[in-house]
Structure formats: C-alpha cells, structure tokens
Enzyme design. Sequence first.
Site, short mmCIF file in Angstrom:
data_model
loop_
_atom_site.label_atom_id
_atom_site.label_comp_id
_atom_site.label_asym_id
_atom_site.label_seq_id
_atom_site.Cartn_x
_atom_site.Cartn_y
_atom_site.Cartn_z
N ASP A 35 -4.31 25.95 -46.00
CA ASP A 35 -5.56 25.99 -45.24
C ASP A 35 -5.86 24.67 -44.53
O ASP A 35 -6.92 24.50 -43.93
CB ASP A 35 -6.74 26.35 -46.15
CG ASP A 35 -6.90 25.36 -47.30
OD1 ASP A 35 -6.18 24.33 -47.32
OD2 ASP A 35 -7.74 25.60 -48.19
N GLY A 36 -4.93 23.71 -44.61
CA GLY A 36 -5.11 22.45 -43.89
C GLY A 36 -5.73 21.34 -44.72
O GLY A 36 -5.80 20.20 -44.26
N ARG A 93 -15.92 -0.32 -32.19
CA ARG A 93 -16.48 -0.56 -30.85
C ARG A 93 -17.86 0.06 -30.63
O ARG A 93 -18.62 -0.41 -29.82
CB ARG A 93 -15.48 -0.09 -29.78
CG ARG A 93 -14.36 -1.10 -29.61
CD ARG A 93 -13.27 -0.61 -28.71
NE ARG A 93 -12.52 0.47 -29.31
CZ ARG A 93 -11.63 1.21 -28.66
NH1 ARG A 93 -11.40 0.98 -27.40
NH2 ARG A 93 -10.98 2.17 -29.29
N GLN A 94 -18.18 1.13 -31.36
CA GLN A 94 -19.54 1.69 -31.23
C GLN A 94 -20.43 0.89 -32.17
O GLN A 94 -20.72 1.30 -33.30
CB GLN A 94 -19.55 3.18 -31.57
CG GLN A 94 -20.91 3.85 -31.33
CD GLN A 94 -21.15 4.25 -29.87
OE1 GLN A 94 -20.21 4.58 -29.16
NE2 GLN A 94 -22.39 4.20 -29.44
N ASP A 167 -12.05 -8.89 -19.42
CA ASP A 167 -13.51 -8.82 -19.53
C ASP A 167 -14.01 -9.96 -20.41
O ASP A 167 -13.22 -10.65 -21.06
CB ASP A 167 -13.97 -7.46 -20.08
CG ASP A 167 -13.34 -7.14 -21.41
OD1 ASP A 167 -12.91 -8.07 -22.12
OD2 ASP A 167 -13.25 -5.95 -21.76
N LYS A 190 -16.14 -7.14 -16.38
CA LYS A 190 -15.96 -5.68 -16.42
C LYS A 190 -17.30 -4.99 -16.65
O LYS A 190 -18.11 -5.45 -17.46
CB LYS A 190 -15.00 -5.32 -17.56
CG LYS A 190 -14.81 -3.82 -17.74
CD LYS A 190 -13.71 -3.52 -18.76
CE LYS A 190 -14.20 -3.56 -20.18
NZ LYS A 190 -13.17 -3.22 -21.18
N ASP A 217 -5.38 -8.59 -24.06
CA ASP A 217 -6.57 -7.90 -24.58
C ASP A 217 -6.33 -7.53 -26.03
O ASP A 217 -5.19 -7.51 -26.50
CB ASP A 217 -6.86 -6.64 -23.75
CG ASP A 217 -8.36 -6.31 -23.73
OD1 ASP A 217 -9.12 -6.93 -24.49
OD2 ASP A 217 -8.75 -5.42 -22.97
C1 R5P Z 1 -13.26 -3.79 -24.82
O1 R5P Z 1 -14.24 -4.30 -25.06
C2 R5P Z 1 -11.92 -4.08 -25.41
O2 R5P Z 1 -11.67 -5.44 -25.55
C3 R5P Z 1 -10.85 -3.45 -24.56
O3 R5P Z 1 -10.85 -4.05 -23.29
C4 R5P Z 1 -11.12 -1.99 -24.42
O4 R5P Z 1 -11.40 -1.42 -25.64
C5 R5P Z 1 -9.95 -1.30 -23.77
O5 R5P Z 1 -10.26 0.04 -23.61
P1 R5P Z 1 -9.54 0.93 -22.53
O6 R5P Z 1 -8.05 0.75 -22.71
O7 R5P Z 1 -9.98 2.32 -22.85
O8 R5P Z 1 -10.00 0.49 -21.19
#
Ligand code: R5P
Length: 289
Positions: A35-36, A93-94, A167, A190, A217
Amino acid sequence: MRLLLPLPGNETLAADLARLTGCALGELETRQFPDGESYLRLKDDVAGRDVDLVCSLAAPDRQFLPLIFAADAAHDLGARSVGLIAPYLAYMRQDKRFQPGEAISSRSFARLLDGSFQRLVTIDPHLHRYPDLNALYAMPATALHAAPLLADWIAGHVERPLLVGPDEESEQWVAAVAARAGAPHLVLRKTRHGDRDVTISLPDVAAWRDRQPVLVDDIASSGHTLMQAARLLMQQGLPKPVCAVVHALFAGNAYAELQALSSRIVSCDTVRHPSNAIAVAPLLATALR
Ligand code: R5P
C-alpha cells in the site's frame, strides 16, 4: 563505538565517513509495503551506542517518514543518543510568511526533526533571515561551510576567475570563496517573482571581460537564478560562466538548460548529482571527530 546508519542513497557517503573517522558502519533494511507505507528495520544492535543517521534531505517529503521511523526505532532499542547527519538540509528557504496564510515550513520541519534527534550536522544550510541554525533548531546543530572547498577547486581549475554571486543572499558565500581563492568578486541583485521567475540586474562588468566568470551559489533548484545571471554576463561580452554550487538539486530540466549556458557546472556531493566534483566527506569527518 559510534555507529553510522545510512538511509537509502547515502551508503557511499556513510562508508567514506566511517573510513575517515573510524566509526562503525551499520545497515538499515527498508522497503515499501504494497500500500506504499514504509517498512524499516535496524540490522545492528544499537543498545547503549551513539547512533548517527546519514541522510541528505534532497527529497524530504519522501525521505522524512523512514528517517523518523529509523530514529525512533534506535531510541526504542536503547541507543544512548541519536543524531542526524544531513549534508543538505531541506526546508530552510520558507523562513517567513511572504503571503498571508503561508506555512513557515522551516519552523515546522525543525520542530519535527527536534522531536526525534538529539544533534544535527549539516553543510551550508540556507540561513537568510535566521542568524544561525540554533535560532531555528532546539537540538545542538552544527553548520559546516563548503566555501573553502569551492575556493580550492576554483583556484585549482579556473584561470583568472571573477567570482559572481547572483543575489545578495549569496554574498556570504561568494565573499568567503573569493577571499580564499584570491580572486575579485561582485554580487548581482535579484528579485524573485515566482518559483521559476527571477529578474536579475547587473552592474557594468565591461572591465572584467578578460576574466572567467564563476557563478557561485549555495543551491541550484529550478536553476533560473544561475541561468538568468549567466545570460546577463554573456550579454555584456563575458565568456560563458563556470557555475559552482554547494547543493545541486537541479529540478526537472534545470541541469541541461544550465549546461547550455555554462562552460562547466560543478557541485559539492552533498546531493548526489552528475555535476559532483567536490567531496564533502572530509569536511563532515571533522565534525564527527
Ligand atoms: C536563494 O536565495 C538561493 O541562494 C538560491 O539562489 C536559490 O535558492 C536558487 O533557486 P533557483 O535555482 O530555483 O533559482
């Protein structure tokens, strides 16, 4: 002896960590019921031992329940302590309610992990509005930094680099990488309009045309941040950038699309991906020792 238990997909990293630290390497049995639902069994005797689960959380919604089942089983079976080694830590991130009614998932996720683990080790969690991990997690949490690893890779592989952060949030990584690599750096601006919709503005970079841009990044997710930055750099006459990221999530076609705009893409192996070129096991081993 401390015991490392890898969740599926984390076996190689856990084996490297065991070799580097002298910790024992154990095994979990996992499978899906018809059933998963998830079945999970610890194959090692954990009574009286310090146990660390190894699980990079790049697919957290799928990974979460087996992870919690493993941690709770270890507690039930008498482990002295249970920790989590998550080279990539999800749901960072949220970190605020951008729209009315939104869940602040970073807080909920932290509360859930705090309920089952007694310590956390991770690499470059996306700390933007939280000053550090311990402002979010109740358990002792260690954030390691991959900047020196990225810097050493760039210094060894890229001639005349110009480090570019796409950014303001990337400034913290880019500045550290640039300082160690002995290279100049600049940071773009950004504005994010949606998950896959970002606008980036670029200063005049004409003076840097004889440099190889390296976009740095922490995360590549949809890849749109790096793609947009790469396009703008090329529009101003700079060569195709090298892209260097810590966590290579690359959802959907993001990797292929970014490849078309980059001379090379490299990442740390916090998340298993074809772009992995920088091993993080030695960094994690420093925290375990
Ligand atoms: C943002 O604040 C992070 O440092 C990354 O730049 C971001 O999460 C990258 O997300 P995506 O690849 O969806 O643009």
